[in-house]
Design a protein around this motif. Structure first.
Motif, short mmCIF file in Angstrom:
data_model
loop_
_atom_site.label_atom_id
_atom_site.label_comp_id
_atom_site.label_asym_id
_atom_site.label_seq_id
_atom_site.Cartn_x
_atom_site.Cartn_y
_atom_site.Cartn_z
N THR A 173 0.82 -1.20 0.00
CA THR A 173 0.00 0.00 0.00
C THR A 173 0.86 1.26 0.00
OG1 THR A 173 -1.70 -1.23 1.19
CG2 THR A 173 -1.91 1.15 1.19
N LYS A 174 2.02 1.19 0.64
CA LYS A 174 2.92 2.35 0.68
C LYS A 174 3.36 2.75 -0.73
CE LYS A 174 7.06 4.14 2.88
NZ LYS A 174 8.11 3.91 3.88
N GLN A 175 3.51 1.77 -1.62
CA GLN A 175 3.89 2.06 -3.01
C GLN A 175 2.86 2.95 -3.70
OE1 GLN A 175 4.38 -1.82 -4.74
NE2 GLN A 175 6.13 -2.33 -3.45
N ASP A 176 1.60 2.92 -3.23
CA ASP A 176 0.53 3.76 -3.78
C ASP A 176 0.20 4.91 -2.83
OD1 ASP A 176 -0.06 2.46 -6.26
OD2 ASP A 176 -0.88 0.81 -5.09
N GLU A 177 1.18 5.31 -2.01
CA GLU A 177 1.04 6.44 -1.08
C GLU A 177 -0.13 6.27 -0.11
OE1 GLU A 177 0.91 9.90 -3.57
OE2 GLU A 177 2.98 9.63 -4.22
N TYR A 178 -0.38 5.04 0.28
CA TYR A 178 -1.42 4.70 1.26
C TYR A 178 -2.81 5.19 0.85
CZ TYR A 178 2.47 3.60 4.39
OH TYR A 178 3.61 3.08 4.96
N ARG A 179 -3.08 5.19 -0.43
CA ARG A 179 -4.44 5.56 -0.86
C ARG A 179 -5.42 4.51 -0.35
NH1 ARG A 179 -1.53 7.53 -5.42
NH2 ARG A 179 -1.97 9.76 -5.69
N LEU A 180 -6.62 4.96 -0.03
CA LEU A 180 -7.62 4.06 0.55
C LEU A 180 -7.97 2.93 -0.40
CD1 LEU A 180 -9.43 3.35 2.90
CD2 LEU A 180 -11.15 4.91 1.97
N ARG A 181 -8.14 3.23 -1.67
CA ARG A 181 -8.48 2.19 -2.64
C ARG A 181 -7.40 1.11 -2.67
NH1 ARG A 181 -10.82 2.71 -8.67
NH2 ARG A 181 -10.48 0.54 -9.26
N ALA A 182 -6.14 1.53 -2.70
CA ALA A 182 -5.03 0.57 -2.71
C ALA A 182 -5.02 -0.25 -1.42
CB ALA A 182 -3.70 1.29 -2.88
N THR A 183 -5.31 0.39 -0.31
CA THR A 183 -5.36 -0.33 0.97
C THR A 183 -6.41 -1.43 0.94
OG1 THR A 183 -4.72 1.72 2.11
CG2 THR A 183 -5.62 -0.04 3.46
N LEU A 184 -7.61 -1.07 0.47
CA LEU A 184 -8.69 -2.05 0.41
C LEU A 184 -8.37 -3.20 -0.56
CD1 LEU A 184 -11.73 0.39 0.39
CD2 LEU A 184 -11.04 -1.11 2.26
N GLU A 185 -7.84 -2.86 -1.74
CA GLU A 185 -7.50 -3.89 -2.72
C GLU A 185 -6.43 -4.83 -2.18
OE1 GLU A 185 -6.38 -1.88 -6.31
OE2 GLU A 185 -8.46 -1.43 -6.87
N ASN A 186 -5.39 -4.27 -1.58
CA ASN A 186 -4.31 -5.11 -1.06
C ASN A 186 -4.77 -6.00 0.08
OD1 ASN A 186 -2.25 -4.28 -2.85
ND2 ASN A 186 -1.92 -2.43 -1.66
N LEU A 187 -5.69 -5.52 0.89
CA LEU A 187 -6.23 -6.36 1.95
C LEU A 187 -7.07 -7.49 1.36
CD1 LEU A 187 -6.88 -7.08 4.90
CD2 LEU A 187 -8.78 -5.46 4.77
N VAL A 188 -7.98 -7.17 0.47
CA VAL A 188 -8.88 -8.18 -0.11
C VAL A 188 -8.12 -9.22 -0.93
CG1 VAL A 188 -10.80 -8.49 -1.73
CG2 VAL A 188 -10.88 -6.67 -0.04
#
Length: 196
Positions: A173-188
């Motif tokens: 997620t850090k690679q995408d600057e902790y954007r919420l969408r990236a956070t959710l995608e990486n978790l799922v």
């Protein structure tokens, strides 16, 4: 007001409606922002007493600092209280103030002191400086946020066994600057979620 931490909804949540509670606010920040739940208070802790009418007016902060000189309380309060002291300028319902209204005691109401020292040694003088210190430690906040998000998504408390997976999600997620969408995608898309 500058963000969630100083919204009246959060500030009134961490008070009793009539008196602000720096310890409750500190515990909330510790849990919600840093993902760390402090240990419960020991039994038989004496509540803070109102200032006697024969003494000078004392703020809740003054009373807590005197209370925390006992070895039993000092270790926990040193980590919790500064997080709550950062919001001393806000009363029980979140209204801004520069003086604390003290019932009882003699003299004028004391000036609010919103300064503090974090456990890492960094100091702040105002709520805004405190928030800047939190923003500067974005990695720590993101890891705590991801852990809370995973707790909600998996409907269970995260354990030591989950820490490696959580750190992997945070790193991606850090690679995408902790954007919420990236956070959710990486978790799922993580094994943690897929193989629950």
């Amino acid at each position: 007001r500058g963000g969630l931490l100083t919204q009246a909804s959060i500030l009134s949540l961490t008070s009793d409606g009539t008196r602000h509670r720096p310890v409750h606010r500190g515990v909330w920040v510790s849990e919600a922002i840093f993902g760390r739940t402090p240990p419960p208070p020991p039994p038989n802790v004496e509540p803070l007493e109102p200032t006697p009418s024969s003494k000078p007016k004392a703020t809740i902060r003054d009373q807590l600092q005197a209370h925390a000189t006992h070895a039993t309380f000092a270790s926990c309060h040193a980590r919790i209280d500064p997080l709550g002291f950062a919001f001393e300028n806000y009363d029980a319902v979140g209204a801004w103030r520069t003086q604390e209204r003290v019932r009882g005691g003699t003299g004028t109401d004391p000036v609010v002191d919103a300064s503090g020292i974090l456990p890492n040694g960094k100091t702040f003088q105002t709520p805004d400086e405190f928030k800047q210190l939190l923003v500067a430690d974005i990695d720590r906040f993101a890891e705590a946020f991801i852990e809370q998000l995973a707790t909600y998504a998996l409907r269970r408390v995260m354990t030591v066994d989950d820490q490696t997976a959580l750190k992997e999600i945070a790193a991606k997620t850090k690679q995408d600057e902790y954007r919420l969408r990236a956070t959710l995608e990486n978790l799922v898309l993580s094994d943690l979620f897929q193989k629950r």
